[in-house]
Design a protein around this motif. Structure first.
Motif, PDB file in Angstrom:
ATOM      1  N   CYS A  17       0.809  -1.223   0.000  1.00 50.04           N
ATOM      2  CA  CYS A  17       0.000   0.000   0.000  1.00 50.04           C
ATOM      3  C   CYS A  17       0.843   1.274   0.000  1.00 50.04           C
ATOM      4  O   CYS A  17       0.291   2.364  -0.130  1.00 50.04           O
ATOM      5  CB  CYS A  17      -0.920   0.018   1.215  1.00 50.04           C
ATOM      6  N   GLY A  19       2.599   4.368  -1.079  1.00 55.31           N
ATOM      7  CA  GLY A  19       2.395   5.196  -2.265  1.00 55.31           C
ATOM      8  C   GLY A  19       0.953   5.303  -2.713  1.00 55.31           C
ATOM      9  O   GLY A  19       0.642   6.027  -3.649  1.00 55.31           O
ATOM     10  N   SER A  20       0.049   4.587  -2.038  1.00 53.01           N
ATOM     11  CA  SER A  20      -1.366   4.655  -2.420  1.00 53.01           C
ATOM     12  C   SER A  20      -2.213   5.087  -1.223  1.00 53.01           C
ATOM     13  O   SER A  20      -1.739   5.173  -0.097  1.00 53.01           O
ATOM     14  CB  SER A  20      -1.841   3.295  -2.954  1.00 53.01           C
ATOM     15  N   LYS A  21      -3.481   5.353  -1.509  1.00 52.74           N
ATOM     16  CA  LYS A  21      -4.413   5.815  -0.468  1.00 52.74           C
ATOM     17  C   LYS A  21      -4.718   4.685   0.503  1.00 52.74           C
ATOM     18  O   LYS A  21      -4.840   3.516   0.110  1.00 52.74           O
ATOM     19  CB  LYS A  21      -5.725   6.293  -1.092  1.00 52.74           C
ATOM     20  N   GLY A  34      -5.308   9.031   3.765  1.00 54.67           N
ATOM     21  CA  GLY A  34      -4.140   9.694   3.205  1.00 54.67           C
ATOM     22  C   GLY A  34      -3.290   8.725   2.399  1.00 54.67           C
ATOM     23  O   GLY A  34      -3.613   7.546   2.279  1.00 54.67           O
ATOM     24  N   THR A  35      -2.198   9.246   1.870  1.00 55.15           N
ATOM     25  CA  THR A  35      -1.259   8.438   1.098  1.00 55.15           C
ATOM     26  C   THR A  35      -0.203   7.892   2.041  1.00 55.15           C
ATOM     27  O   THR A  35       0.473   8.658   2.733  1.00 55.15           O
ATOM     28  CB  THR A  35      -0.603   9.292   0.000  1.00 55.15           C
ATOM     29  N   ARG A  37       3.194   6.703   3.196  1.00 54.20           N
ATOM     30  CA  ARG A  37       4.583   6.922   2.778  1.00 54.20           C
ATOM     31  C   ARG A  37       5.541   5.928   3.414  1.00 54.20           C
ATOM     32  O   ARG A  37       6.593   5.663   2.868  1.00 54.20           O
ATOM     33  CB  ARG A  37       5.017   8.350   3.106  1.00 54.20           C
ATOM     34  N   LEU A  47       1.721   9.348   6.909  1.00 55.73           N
ATOM     35  CA  LEU A  47       0.743   9.596   5.856  1.00 55.73           C
ATOM     36  C   LEU A  47       0.918  11.022   5.347  1.00 55.73           C
ATOM     37  O   LEU A  47       1.252  11.924   6.123  1.00 55.73           O
ATOM     38  CB  LEU A  47      -0.687   9.442   6.383  1.00 55.73           C
ATOM     39  N   GLU A  48       0.671  11.221   4.045  1.00 55.79           N
ATOM     40  CA  GLU A  48       0.691  12.546   3.437  1.00 55.79           C
ATOM     41  C   GLU A  48      -0.673  12.850   2.843  1.00 55.79           C
ATOM     42  O   GLU A  48      -1.435  11.937   2.545  1.00 55.79           O
ATOM     43  CB  GLU A  48       1.746  12.616   2.331  1.00 55.79           C
ATOM     44  N   ASP A  49      -0.927  14.155   2.627  1.00 52.67           N
ATOM     45  CA  ASP A  49      -2.203  14.612   2.053  1.00 52.67           C
ATOM     46  C   ASP A  49      -3.371  13.985   2.811  1.00 52.67           C
ATOM     47  O   ASP A  49      -4.200  13.278   2.243  1.00 52.67           O
ATOM     48  CB  ASP A  49      -2.291  14.293   0.559  1.00 52.67           C
TER      49      ASP A  49
END
Length: 86
Positions: A17, A19-21, A34-35, A37, A47-49
């Motif tokens: 997972c 790199g993905s939501k 989030g994405t 990382r 998590l980003e975004d």
């Protein structure tokens, strides 16, 4: 081990997972989408975004965050691929 997805170890599924939501349901009244990382052996996650959804007596409160570090001890459920309708 075969290539059947049902034969994956939990850490292998989380690794796929990156790199993905991902939808993270925390213990208590918070959910995050989030994405992914990165993560470690304790399932601490970066998590980003991020969209944080908190359930309050007044209703749902939504907060946007650039990046967050989650403590793996507070995670109840991980759902790859997205999240709730916001």
């Amino acid at each position: 081990m075969s290539h059947n997805p049902s034969h994956l170890l939990p850490s292998e599924l989380i690794d796929r997972c990156i790199g993905s939501k991902i939808w993270v349901i925390m213990k208590g009244d918070k959910e995050l989408v989030g994405t992914l990382r990165g993560f470690d052996v304790y399932v601490n996650m970066v998590l980003e975004d991020v969209t944080e959804i908190e359930i309050t007596p007044e209703g749902r409160r939504i907060t946007k965050l650039d990046q967050i570090l989650l403590n793996g001890n507070n995670i109840a459920i991980l759902v790859p691929g997205g999240g709730p309708e916001v």
